[in-house]
Scaffold this motif. Sequence first.
Motif, PDB file in Angstrom:
ATOM      1  N   LYS A 158      13.706   1.538   2.236  1.00 17.93           N
ATOM      2  CA  LYS A 158      14.718   1.959   1.272  1.00 17.93           C
ATOM      3  C   LYS A 158      14.101   2.462  -0.036  1.00 17.93           C
ATOM      4  O   LYS A 158      14.759   3.179  -0.789  1.00 17.93           O
ATOM      5  CB  LYS A 158      15.659   0.790   0.962  1.00 17.93           C
ATOM      6  N   ASN A 159      12.850   2.056  -0.295  1.00 20.87           N
ATOM      7  CA  ASN A 159      12.169   2.453  -1.536  1.00 20.87           C
ATOM      8  C   ASN A 159      10.828   3.091  -1.184  1.00 20.87           C
ATOM      9  O   ASN A 159       9.767   2.480  -1.382  1.00 20.87           O
ATOM     10  CB  ASN A 159      11.970   1.234  -2.444  1.00 20.87           C
ATOM     11  N   PRO A 160      10.843   4.328  -0.667  1.00 22.29           N
ATOM     12  CA  PRO A 160       9.617   4.939  -0.137  1.00 22.29           C
ATOM     13  C   PRO A 160       8.522   5.168  -1.177  1.00 22.29           C
ATOM     14  O   PRO A 160       7.357   5.277  -0.822  1.00 22.29           O
ATOM     15  CB  PRO A 160      10.124   6.275   0.436  1.00 22.29           C
ATOM     16  N   GLY A 161       8.883   5.228  -2.460  1.00 24.64           N
ATOM     17  CA  GLY A 161       7.870   5.441  -3.484  1.00 24.64           C
ATOM     18  C   GLY A 161       7.302   4.166  -4.063  1.00 24.64           C
ATOM     19  O   GLY A 161       6.422   4.218  -4.933  1.00 24.64           O
ATOM     20  N   TYR A 162       7.776   2.995  -3.596  1.00 24.56           N
ATOM     21  CA  TYR A 162       7.345   1.713  -4.148  1.00 24.56           C
ATOM     22  C   TYR A 162       6.113   1.192  -3.407  1.00 24.56           C
ATOM     23  O   TYR A 162       5.909   1.460  -2.224  1.00 24.56           O
ATOM     24  CB  TYR A 162       8.464   0.676  -4.044  1.00 24.56           C
ATOM     25  N   ILE A 187      -2.931  -9.427   7.799  1.00 24.66           N
ATOM     26  CA  ILE A 187      -1.927  -9.406   8.875  1.00 24.66           C
ATOM     27  C   ILE A 187      -1.040  -8.172   8.747  1.00 24.66           C
ATOM     28  O   ILE A 187      -0.755  -7.486   9.737  1.00 24.66           O
ATOM     29  CB  ILE A 187      -1.078 -10.686   8.833  1.00 24.66           C
ATOM     30  N   ALA A 188      -0.597  -7.886   7.520  1.00 23.35           N
ATOM     31  CA  ALA A 188       0.270  -6.726   7.297  1.00 23.35           C
ATOM     32  C   ALA A 188      -0.434  -5.429   7.680  1.00 23.35           C
ATOM     33  O   ALA A 188       0.191  -4.519   8.249  1.00 23.35           O
ATOM     34  CB  ALA A 188       0.712  -6.684   5.836  1.00 23.35           C
ATOM     35  N   LEU A 189      -1.732  -5.326   7.391  1.00 26.15           N
ATOM     36  CA  LEU A 189      -2.473  -4.121   7.743  1.00 26.15           C
ATOM     37  C   LEU A 189      -2.682  -4.017   9.249  1.00 26.15           C
ATOM     38  O   LEU A 189      -2.778  -2.903   9.792  1.00 26.15           O
ATOM     39  CB  LEU A 189      -3.823  -4.115   7.023  1.00 26.15           C
ATOM     40  N   GLN A 190      -2.750  -5.155   9.918  1.00 26.15           N
ATOM     41  CA  GLN A 190      -2.882  -5.142  11.370  1.00 26.15           C
ATOM     42  C   GLN A 190      -1.548  -4.879  12.062  1.00 26.15           C
ATOM     43  O   GLN A 190      -1.515  -4.445  13.215  1.00 26.15           O
ATOM     44  CB  GLN A 190      -3.459  -6.482  11.859  1.00 26.15           C
ATOM     45  N   LYS A 191      -0.449  -5.157  11.372  1.00 24.78           N
ATOM     46  CA  LYS A 191       0.896  -4.999  11.945  1.00 24.78           C
ATOM     47  C   LYS A 191       1.721  -4.009  11.128  1.00 24.78           C
ATOM     48  O   LYS A 191       2.880  -4.264  10.825  1.00 24.78           O
ATOM     49  CB  LYS A 191       1.597  -6.363  11.974  1.00 24.78           C
ATOM     50  N   GLN A 192       1.117  -2.887  10.766  1.00 23.42           N
ATOM     51  CA  GLN A 192       1.800  -1.922   9.923  1.00 23.42           C
ATOM     52  C   GLN A 192       3.080  -1.384  10.554  1.00 23.42           C
ATOM     53  O   GLN A 192       4.019  -1.019   9.848  1.00 23.42           O
ATOM     54  CB  GLN A 192       0.853  -0.754   9.597  1.00 23.42           C
ATOM     55  N   ASP A 193       3.129  -1.349  11.887  1.00 22.51           N
ATOM     56  CA  ASP A 193       4.326  -0.851  12.562  1.00 22.51           C
ATOM     57  C   ASP A 193       5.534  -1.736  12.294  1.00 22.51           C
ATOM     58  O   ASP A 193       6.674  -1.265  12.279  1.00 22.51           O
ATOM     59  CB  ASP A 193       4.066  -0.750  14.062  1.00 22.51           C
ATOM     60  N   ARG A 194       5.304  -3.019  12.039  1.00 19.70           N
ATOM     61  CA  ARG A 194       6.418  -3.940  11.770  1.00 19.70           C
ATOM     62  C   ARG A 194       6.872  -3.886  10.320  1.00 19.70           C
ATOM     63  O   ARG A 194       7.852  -4.532   9.956  1.00 19.70           O
ATOM     64  CB  ARG A 194       6.005  -5.365  12.142  1.00 19.70           C
ATOM     65  N   GLN A 211       1.793   2.886   4.545  1.00 13.10           N
ATOM     66  CA  GLN A 211       0.436   3.381   4.349  1.00 13.10           C
ATOM     67  C   GLN A 211      -0.430   2.324   3.671  1.00 13.10           C
ATOM     68  O   GLN A 211       0.040   1.537   2.853  1.00 13.10           O
ATOM     69  CB  GLN A 211       0.465   4.652   3.500  1.00 13.10           C
ATOM     70  N   ARG A 212      -1.707   2.350   3.986  1.00 11.02           N
ATOM     71  CA  ARG A 212      -2.639   1.373   3.430  1.00 11.02           C
ATOM     72  C   ARG A 212      -2.667   1.454   1.906  1.00 11.02           C
ATOM     73  O   ARG A 212      -2.758   0.420   1.225  1.00 11.02           O
ATOM     74  CB  ARG A 212      -4.031   1.618   4.005  1.00 11.02           C
ATOM     75  N   LYS A 213      -2.569   2.664   1.356  1.00 10.90           N
ATOM     76  CA  LYS A 213      -2.662   2.820  -0.094  1.00 10.90           C
ATOM     77  C   LYS A 213      -1.428   2.272  -0.819  1.00 10.90           C
ATOM     78  O   LYS A 213      -1.471   2.068  -2.035  1.00 10.90           O
ATOM     79  CB  LYS A 213      -2.849   4.291  -0.454  1.00 10.90           C
ATOM     80  N   ARG A 214      -0.338   1.998  -0.104  1.00  7.96           N
ATOM     81  CA  ARG A 214       0.855   1.425  -0.727  1.00  7.96           C
ATOM     82  C   ARG A 214       0.839  -0.098  -0.701  1.00  7.96           C
ATOM     83  O   ARG A 214       1.725  -0.733  -1.270  1.00  7.96           O
ATOM     84  CB  ARG A 214       2.126   1.910  -0.008  1.00  7.96           C
ATOM     85  N   LEU A 215      -0.142  -0.678  -0.057  1.00  7.83           N
ATOM     86  CA  LEU A 215      -0.215  -2.133   0.082  1.00  7.83           C
ATOM     87  C   LEU A 215      -1.299  -2.686  -0.826  1.00  7.83           C
ATOM     88  O   LEU A 215      -2.432  -2.194  -0.832  1.00  7.83           O
ATOM     89  CB  LEU A 215      -0.501  -2.497   1.536  1.00  7.83           C
ATOM     90  N   ARG A 216      -0.963  -3.728  -1.611  1.00  6.17           N
ATOM     91  CA  ARG A 216      -1.923  -4.336  -2.542  1.00  6.17           C
ATOM     92  C   ARG A 216      -1.808  -5.853  -2.485  1.00  6.17           C
ATOM     93  O   ARG A 216      -0.779  -6.397  -2.095  1.00  6.17           O
ATOM     94  CB  ARG A 216      -1.668  -3.883  -3.971  1.00  6.17           C
ATOM     95  N   CYS A 217      -2.875  -6.501  -2.893  1.00  9.21           N
ATOM     96  CA  CYS A 217      -2.873  -7.965  -2.982  1.00  9.21           C
ATOM     97  C   CYS A 217      -3.657  -8.369  -4.225  1.00  9.21           C
ATOM     98  O   CYS A 217      -4.742  -7.848  -4.487  1.00  9.21           O
ATOM     99  CB  CYS A 217      -3.499  -8.587  -1.738  1.00  9.21           C
ATOM    100  N   PHE A 218      -3.091  -9.327  -4.994  1.00  5.97           N
ATOM    101  CA  PHE A 218      -3.785  -9.909  -6.137  1.00  5.97           C
ATOM    102  C   PHE A 218      -3.821 -11.423  -5.932  1.00  5.97           C
ATOM    103  O   PHE A 218      -2.796 -12.097  -6.025  1.00  5.97           O
ATOM    104  CB  PHE A 218      -3.088  -9.543  -7.440  1.00  5.97           C
TER     105      PHE A 218
END
Length: 485
Positions: free
Chosen positions: A204-208, A228-235, A240-247
């Motif tokens: 719903k928020n493709p730019g987030y 896990i999220a990077l291994q299950k990106q289809d779920r 995209q990898r560049k939209r995923l971050r962890c701190f």
Amino acid sequence: MRRRNGPSKELSPPEFIPVMIRALNWSRKYENTVMGINCFKNMLISIAEMGLTGVGCGSFVSYFLYNAGHESENWSLATTEEFEPIPRYCRSILSVYEDDLRNPLWAPPGGYGINPDWVLLRKDYEETLGRVSPYMIYLDHDHGDVVLGVRGLNLAKESDYAVLLDNKLGQTKFCGGYVHNGLLKAAIWIFESECEVLRELVEKNPGYTLTFVGHSLGAGVVALLTIIALQKQDRLGNIQRKRLRCFAIAPPRCMSLNLAVRYADVINSVVLQDDFLPRTTTALEDVFKSLVCLPCLLCVMCLKDTCTMEEKMLKDPRRLYAPGRLYHIVERKPFRIGRFPPEVKTAVPVDKRFEHLVLSCNATSDHAIIWIERESQKALDIMMENDKALEIPVQQRMQRQASVERGHGEEYKAALERAAALEIPDENIPISYGTFTELEEGENPRQSIEDASVASSTKRRDRWDKFIKRFFDEDQSGRMMFKKL
């Protein structure tokens, strides 16, 4: 908690926060006097009991004089743009401790900066069934971010204690490396519970961006949740990898070196000066048993590291490390008294990756999310003041941000090459040195996560009961209270 000259009073979890703040303020105010004397005394006793002589004693003294600022002295300075979200995420984690965000009780100066209407989900211990610490999902429209935040360890909860201690050396393989067993199970539970919610928000928020944040125990959980999220990106809607971050704020050691470097483009760890947990290579059970005399344990740990060759550490694929890119907040300097304006160093190191325990009176207080939030905000304010003084134009700032991103990409590739040059092994090479407890004889390292959990549940219960008896008494009504000082 019982007062010295008054009636006993049991504190509920929220009431511990102001008590903790006062204790932290006191400890840091007098750290160079009372606590310093006690730490030094305990270390001398430990040295005497172990009968150190010659080279061994000299090596130990070098550890005693060691200061955490040395670890990152050759790292590059973090920029305002890359460090800007970290104080904000610290406040997001702190907000998970509140029962009602509309009427906060423990908000830091300036508040949490959270709109309660944008908090989409909150789960406490009852809803998580003790599988993981409380967490929330927050849709940050101001910054275009979907945030999942997990709070840190609560020592009053057996379930948190069990999660953190559920690990043995080489017990769990994951994605070509080794990870902390209990934290992985907690991460899997969150992913299976919330992946549909997160997928809907991402679509719903493709730019987030999708950001996982956590402190202490929660930091280890979100670091593994990111993998896990990077291994299950289809779920997650093929995010995209560049939209995923962890701190990961003050994380425990939770993944092997090959994983820590491989995911450094996505996972970021934040460590305040002398924080003990990212450097802890001993069994975490021993850390919690020794809370009353932590300096004694730190001495033993330093001696163990002194007698272990660094090459041997790097060659063990089962040894766990703090994950991803490291941000080190430094506010004290070697052989200098007092605090200095904090500065932030960053790198993706392969060797010398927080390998040394720091014998410091701040080893535990530097782990507190309250102090990390304060010092990170101070550091950010200094960065912004310096940028303002330089009067950097907006276009030049954008160019600098692009340059930083390119630099991080190059540093990430260099770290991968460095790991290859050092021949960092995969999980198939058995070596007799690592992190945390060895597997007991007859145990199968490939045993499933669920079977391992059932087999160790009784043992964890006994450990928890012993831990509780060290610090708590039970009154006539059956309520638990801290032992009288």
